[in-house]
Design a protein around this motif. Structure first.
Motif, PDB file in Angstrom:
ATOM      1  N   ALA A  86      64.576  31.308  44.276  1.00 26.81           N
ATOM      2  CA  ALA A  86      65.535  31.650  43.222  1.00 26.81           C
ATOM      3  C   ALA A  86      66.934  31.146  43.579  1.00 26.81           C
ATOM      4  N   MET A  87      67.313  31.253  44.852  1.00 31.16           N
ATOM      5  CA  MET A  87      68.620  30.751  45.279  1.00 31.16           C
ATOM      6  C   MET A  87      68.712  29.233  45.077  1.00 31.16           C
ATOM      7  N   ARG A  88      67.645  28.524  45.445  1.00 29.56           N
ATOM      8  CA  ARG A  88      67.648  27.059  45.288  1.00 29.56           C
ATOM      9  C   ARG A  88      67.738  26.688  43.814  1.00 29.56           C
ATOM     10  N   LEU A  89      66.944  27.349  42.968  1.00 33.92           N
ATOM     11  CA  LEU A  89      66.974  27.049  41.534  1.00 33.92           C
ATOM     12  C   LEU A  89      68.370  27.314  40.960  1.00 33.92           C
ATOM     13  N   ARG A  90      68.958  28.451  41.330  1.00 37.20           N
ATOM     14  CA  ARG A  90      70.309  28.788  40.867  1.00 37.20           C
ATOM     15  C   ARG A  90      71.309  27.718  41.309  1.00 37.20           C
ATOM     16  N   THR A 113      60.031  40.142  42.521  1.00 38.22           N
ATOM     17  CA  THR A 113      59.499  41.353  43.134  1.00 38.22           C
ATOM     18  C   THR A 113      59.012  40.968  44.520  1.00 38.22           C
ATOM     19  N   VAL A 114      59.553  41.649  45.531  1.00 35.01           N
ATOM     20  CA  VAL A 114      59.196  41.299  46.902  1.00 35.01           C
ATOM     21  C   VAL A 114      58.772  42.548  47.664  1.00 35.01           C
ATOM     22  N   PHE A 115      57.741  42.378  48.460  1.00 40.25           N
ATOM     23  CA  PHE A 115      57.165  43.466  49.249  1.00 40.25           C
ATOM     24  C   PHE A 115      57.477  43.210  50.720  1.00 40.25           C
ATOM     25  N   SER A 116      58.260  44.093  51.325  1.00 43.39           N
ATOM     26  CA  SER A 116      58.675  43.946  52.727  1.00 43.39           C
ATOM     27  C   SER A 116      59.068  42.500  53.036  1.00 43.39           C
ATOM     28  N   PRO A 117      60.062  41.982  52.320  1.00 45.22           N
ATOM     29  CA  PRO A 117      60.391  40.562  52.475  1.00 45.22           C
ATOM     30  C   PRO A 117      60.983  40.257  53.845  1.00 45.22           C
ATOM     31  N   TRP A 118      60.571  39.118  54.391  1.00 38.66           N
ATOM     32  CA  TRP A 118      61.126  38.630  55.649  1.00 38.66           C
ATOM     33  C   TRP A 118      62.323  37.772  55.285  1.00 38.66           C
ATOM     34  N   VAL A 119      63.507  38.379  55.296  1.00 37.16           N
ATOM     35  CA  VAL A 119      64.722  37.701  54.859  1.00 37.16           C
ATOM     36  C   VAL A 119      65.665  37.376  56.005  1.00 37.16           C
ATOM     37  N   ASP A 120      65.310  37.786  57.231  1.00 37.60           N
ATOM     38  CA  ASP A 120      66.158  37.527  58.397  1.00 37.60           C
ATOM     39  C   ASP A 120      65.299  37.010  59.537  1.00 37.60           C
ATOM     40  N   LEU A 121      65.147  35.686  59.608  1.00 34.80           N
ATOM     41  CA  LEU A 121      64.311  35.114  60.657  1.00 34.80           C
ATOM     42  C   LEU A 121      64.990  35.135  62.016  1.00 34.80           C
ATOM     43  N   THR A 122      66.303  35.453  62.064  1.00 31.07           N
ATOM     44  CA  THR A 122      66.960  35.637  63.356  1.00 31.07           C
ATOM     45  C   THR A 122      66.534  36.961  63.985  1.00 31.07           C
ATOM     46  N   GLN A 123      66.074  37.870  63.149  1.00 33.03           N
ATOM     47  CA  GLN A 123      65.660  39.225  63.543  1.00 33.03           C
ATOM     48  C   GLN A 123      66.827  40.018  64.126  1.00 33.03           C
ATOM     49  N   GLU A 124      68.047  39.628  63.779  1.00 27.89           N
ATOM     50  CA  GLU A 124      69.220  40.311  64.310  1.00 27.89           C
ATOM     51  C   GLU A 124      69.782  41.354  63.357  1.00 27.89           C
ATOM     52  N   GLN A 125      69.634  41.153  62.043  1.00 31.85           N
ATOM     53  CA  GLN A 125      70.260  42.042  61.071  1.00 31.85           C
ATOM     54  C   GLN A 125      69.407  43.259  60.732  1.00 31.85           C
ATOM     55  N   GLU A 154      66.231  23.197  61.798  1.00 35.33           N
ATOM     56  CA  GLU A 154      67.263  23.906  61.034  1.00 35.33           C
ATOM     57  C   GLU A 154      67.664  25.212  61.717  1.00 35.33           C
ATOM     58  N   SER A 155      68.857  25.668  61.437  1.00 28.02           N
ATOM     59  CA  SER A 155      69.330  26.948  61.949  1.00 28.02           C
ATOM     60  C   SER A 155      68.603  28.106  61.255  1.00 28.02           C
ATOM     61  N   LEU A 156      68.280  29.129  62.021  1.00 32.99           N
ATOM     62  CA  LEU A 156      67.644  30.313  61.437  1.00 32.99           C
ATOM     63  C   LEU A 156      68.573  31.042  60.469  1.00 32.99           C
ATOM     64  N   THR A 157      69.874  30.733  60.518  1.00 31.97           N
ATOM     65  CA  THR A 157      70.814  31.368  59.590  1.00 31.97           C
ATOM     66  C   THR A 157      70.991  30.577  58.294  1.00 31.97           C
ATOM     67  N   ASN A 158      70.284  29.473  58.140  1.00 32.57           N
ATOM     68  CA  ASN A 158      70.294  28.746  56.872  1.00 32.57           C
ATOM     69  C   ASN A 158      69.828  29.727  55.792  1.00 32.57           C
ATOM     70  N   PRO A 159      70.612  29.942  54.735  1.00 35.32           N
ATOM     71  CA  PRO A 159      70.242  30.925  53.716  1.00 35.32           C
ATOM     72  C   PRO A 159      68.910  30.650  53.019  1.00 35.32           C
ATOM     73  N   LEU A 160      68.455  29.399  53.021  1.00 29.42           N
ATOM     74  CA  LEU A 160      67.160  29.104  52.417  1.00 29.42           C
ATOM     75  C   LEU A 160      66.007  29.383  53.382  1.00 29.42           C
ATOM     76  N   ILE A 161      66.338  29.704  54.620  1.00 32.23           N
ATOM     77  CA  ILE A 161      65.362  30.156  55.613  1.00 32.23           C
ATOM     78  C   ILE A 161      65.460  31.664  55.776  1.00 32.23           C
ATOM     79  N   SER A 162      66.676  32.164  55.893  1.00 27.27           N
ATOM     80  CA  SER A 162      66.950  33.604  56.024  1.00 27.27           C
ATOM     81  C   SER A 162      67.893  34.011  54.897  1.00 27.27           C
ATOM     82  N   PRO A 163      67.342  34.393  53.742  1.00 28.14           N
ATOM     83  CA  PRO A 163      68.188  34.689  52.580  1.00 28.14           C
ATOM     84  C   PRO A 163      69.248  35.769  52.797  1.00 28.14           C
ATOM     85  N   ILE A 164      69.094  36.607  53.817  1.00 27.03           N
ATOM     86  CA  ILE A 164      70.099  37.634  54.064  1.00 27.03           C
ATOM     87  C   ILE A 164      71.473  37.018  54.344  1.00 27.03           C
ATOM     88  N   PHE A 165      71.496  35.768  54.772  1.00 33.70           N
ATOM     89  CA  PHE A 165      72.754  35.082  55.072  1.00 33.70           C
ATOM     90  C   PHE A 165      73.309  34.332  53.852  1.00 33.70           C
TER      91      PHE A 165
END
Length: 181
Positions: A104-108, A119-131, A157-168
């Motif tokens: 959705a972020m890319r399309l936007r 609709t997301v179920f327990s989404p993995w949005v932080d691949l850094t696992q820090e947040q 790519e960096s794990l903080t890339n928003p298309l990898i970890s949307p939380i960022f």
């Protein structure tokens, strides 16, 4: 099975109320439509919708952005088949939940039509696992496994890339988002 664009998909349900593009979990390194069939068949029945489960490419053979490219190809395939954006919801679990938000972020960001909802179920949005990661609360996934999966998916790519970890990323302007945890 069928294809949307170049991506194999498994179809479930008969679509009386629309279509759900479903992106499965598995840490971007495992999973397939067949591993999520129980969940997606229930989703199709309860939503009275057809569900197209994308068999997107997995890491390590296909690191980022392969899964995201496949998700976008499926989205475009649904539009090419004549579905209107407001007839399509995007859903996913775990890595597929993060991938749903990234799509959705890319399309936007490209100025393209957006799905009716996410609709997301327990989404993995932080691949850094820090947040968000709380190992004492996680009964199934182990930090060593998820860290390895994150590195395999991200590639160079960096794990903080928003298309990898949307939380960022910037979540403004996205469709309505339901998060179940």
């Amino acid at each position: 099975s069928t294809v949307l664009g170049p991506v194999p998909v498994e179809l479930t349900g008969d679509g009386q109320r629309g279509t759900v593009l479903y992106l499965h979990g598995g840490g971007y390194v495992s999973g397939a439509p067949v591993t999520h069939r129980a969940l997606t068949s229930h989703l199709a029945r309860l939503a009275d919708a057809s569900v197209a489960v994308a068999d997107y490419r997995l890491a390590p053979e296909n690191p980022f952005p392969a899964a995201l490219d496949d998700a976008e190809a499926c989205w475009n395939g649904l539009l090419e088949e004549g579905y209107k954006p407001e007839q399509i919801a995007v859903a996913g679990d775990s890595a597929g939940g993060g991938l749903s938000i990234a799509l959705a972020m890319r399309l936007r960001d490209k100025g393209l039509p957006l799905p009716a909802s996410l609709t997301v179920f327990s989404p993995w949005v932080d691949l850094t696992q820090e947040q968000l990661y709380a190992p004492e609360c996680e009964p199934v996934l182990q930090a060593r496994w998820t860290s390895k999966a994150a590195r395999l998916y991200a590639g160079q790519e960096s794990l903080t890339n928003p298309l990898i970890s949307p939380i960022f990323g910037d979540l403004s302007g996205l469709p309505p988002l339901l998060i179940q945890v």
